[in-house]
Design an enzyme around this catalytic site. Sequence first.
Site, PDB file in Angstrom:
ATOM      1  N   TRP A   1       0.971  -1.053   0.518  1.00  0.00           N
ATOM      2  CA  TRP A   1      -0.042  -0.097  -0.410  1.00  0.00           C
ATOM      3  C   TRP A   1       0.740   1.336   0.110  1.00  0.00           C
ATOM      4  O   TRP A   1       1.882   1.573   0.471  1.00  0.00           O
ATOM      5  CB  TRP A   1      -0.782   0.057   1.183  1.00  0.00           C
ATOM      6  CG  TRP A   1      -2.197   0.997   1.463  1.00  0.00           C
ATOM      7  CD1 TRP A   1      -2.339   1.862   0.361  1.00  0.00           C
ATOM      8  CD2 TRP A   1      -2.385   1.408   2.116  1.00  0.00           C
ATOM      9  NE1 TRP A   1      -3.207   2.685   0.508  1.00  0.00           N
ATOM     10  CE2 TRP A   1      -3.946   2.904   2.380  1.00  0.00           C
ATOM     11  CE3 TRP A   1      -2.771   0.443   4.048  1.00  0.00           C
ATOM     12  CZ2 TRP A   1      -4.265   2.588   2.492  1.00  0.00           C
ATOM     13  CZ3 TRP A   1      -3.701   1.586   4.153  1.00  0.00           C
ATOM     14  CH2 TRP A   1      -4.332   2.643   4.264  1.00  0.00           C
TER      15      TRP A   1
ATOM     16  N   ASP B   1       1.067  -8.533  -0.864  1.00  0.00           N
ATOM     17  CA  ASP B   1       0.251  -8.194  -1.317  1.00  0.00           C
ATOM     18  C   ASP B   1       0.068  -6.697  -1.777  1.00  0.00           C
ATOM     19  O   ASP B   1       0.624  -5.641  -1.586  1.00  0.00           O
ATOM     20  CB  ASP B   1      -0.624  -8.284   0.180  1.00  0.00           C
ATOM     21  CG  ASP B   1      -2.682  -7.366  -0.227  1.00  0.00           C
ATOM     22  OD1 ASP B   1      -3.256  -8.261  -0.645  1.00  0.00           O
ATOM     23  OD2 ASP B   1      -2.286  -6.304   0.332  1.00  0.00           O
TER      24      ASP B   1
ATOM     25  N   TYR C   1      -4.483   0.919  -6.028  1.00  0.00           N
ATOM     26  CA  TYR C   1      -3.549   1.573  -4.804  1.00  0.00           C
ATOM     27  C   TYR C   1      -2.084   2.154  -5.978  1.00  0.00           C
ATOM     28  O   TYR C   1      -1.886   1.912  -6.765  1.00  0.00           O
ATOM     29  CB  TYR C   1      -2.465   0.141  -4.231  1.00  0.00           C
ATOM     30  CG  TYR C   1      -2.767  -0.173  -3.081  1.00  0.00           C
ATOM     31  CD1 TYR C   1      -4.019  -0.453  -2.119  1.00  0.00           C
ATOM     32  CD2 TYR C   1      -2.369  -1.909  -2.718  1.00  0.00           C
ATOM     33  CE1 TYR C   1      -4.692  -0.633  -1.610  1.00  0.00           C
ATOM     34  CE2 TYR C   1      -2.931  -2.087  -1.416  1.00  0.00           C
ATOM     35  CZ  TYR C   1      -3.791  -2.157  -1.248  1.00  0.00           C
ATOM     36  OH  TYR C   1      -4.267  -2.743   0.122  1.00  0.00           O
TER      37      TYR C   1
ATOM     38  N   GLN D   1      -9.052 -10.640   3.766  1.00  0.00           N
ATOM     39  CA  GLN D   1      -8.351  -9.333   4.514  1.00  0.00           C
ATOM     40  C   GLN D   1      -8.368  -8.377   5.031  1.00  0.00           C
ATOM     41  O   GLN D   1      -9.907  -7.804   5.111  1.00  0.00           O
ATOM     42  CB  GLN D   1      -7.232  -9.106   3.282  1.00  0.00           C
ATOM     43  CG  GLN D   1      -6.576  -8.335   3.634  1.00  0.00           C
ATOM     44  CD  GLN D   1      -5.457  -7.338   2.829  1.00  0.00           C
ATOM     45  OE1 GLN D   1      -4.894  -6.288   2.191  1.00  0.00           O
ATOM     46  NE2 GLN D   1      -5.150  -8.658   1.192  1.00  0.00           N
TER      47      GLN D   1
ATOM     48  N   TYR E   1      -3.932  -6.567   7.422  1.00  0.00           N
ATOM     49  CA  TYR E   1      -3.589  -5.914   6.897  1.00  0.00           C
ATOM     50  C   TYR E   1      -3.366  -4.691   8.188  1.00  0.00           C
ATOM     51  O   TYR E   1      -4.059  -4.625   9.021  1.00  0.00           O
ATOM     52  CB  TYR E   1      -4.140  -4.709   5.972  1.00  0.00           C
ATOM     53  CG  TYR E   1      -5.382  -3.770   6.051  1.00  0.00           C
ATOM     54  CD1 TYR E   1      -5.501  -2.519   6.338  1.00  0.00           C
ATOM     55  CD2 TYR E   1      -5.941  -4.622   5.870  1.00  0.00           C
ATOM     56  CE1 TYR E   1      -6.791  -2.274   6.569  1.00  0.00           C
ATOM     57  CE2 TYR E   1      -7.858  -4.134   6.136  1.00  0.00           C
ATOM     58  CZ  TYR E   1      -7.838  -2.962   6.250  1.00  0.00           C
ATOM     59  OH  TYR E   1      -9.109  -1.761   5.776  1.00  0.00           O
TER      60      TYR E   1
END
Length: 284
Positions: free
Chosen positions: A21, A49, A54, A164, A192
């Site tokens: 991210w 991930d 993003y 997630q 996360y």
Amino acid sequence: MTKTVKLKNGVEVPALGMGAWNMGDDPLRRIEEIESIRTGLDLGLRVIDTAEMYGNGRSEDLVGEAIRGRRSDVYLVTKVLPSNASKRGVAQSCRASLEQLRTDYIDLYLLHWRSSIPLNETIEGFERLREEGLIRDWGVSNFDIDDMGELFSVDQGEKCVSNQILYSLDHRGVEFDLLGEDAQRNVATMAYSPIGQGGILLRNETLADIARKHTTSLGQATPAQIALAWVLRRSNVIAIPKAATVRHQRQNIAAQEVTLSDDDLAALDTAFPPPRKAMSLEMI
């Protein structure tokens, strides 16, 4: 590497992964971010991930460059936006992600959060992608207890591999019900932001006190390593912290060397009380 999680598809992956991210947004940091991911792979990490959202594909592009020539070392996860969650939309998004990632398949494809599009249509799209070999498996993200119940009531919903969600010391609401329910359904939890956002969590004095009691191969443990070790202690949980530098990546990996004592866990429960009632799923 000390802990792994076995997914319902039989694949076993390290419990510590890498999030991406906000990576790829700053061209001046690109080389360093790519080196961080490659260092993680060198040191035994496997799960990476990312998401189409993003940076509007910039994160996927960076990950694709980082894993070039090393695809077999990676368990690759990316996500489709809810607005693209129709049968046709997931096919288009998946192919766009594959191009950004420079690969011909995705290991785990997730619906980023709930959509107004019926779940059965999204699942049908996922299953078509799986049949075509473009994805190996699929899952969801940011699904609460009721969402998961609805998912498993839909045809083929039981094929969901992972959920997630936000899970850390300062976001423990999922412990009341969701973590246990997902485990019973053999759905792995992917956590996360396991060490928080913006450093607020890591300034907690209890974390600092516990960190002073522990050492790793890199020296004195840090509050971030304690917070990460706390998430990693749970079975069926894969943690995906972001590490934009090699130094940070090595610190995350060394967190696996920390074993929290009963006294440590009790102190953390006092500082960050576990939930006593059902809570709505938190998201960031």
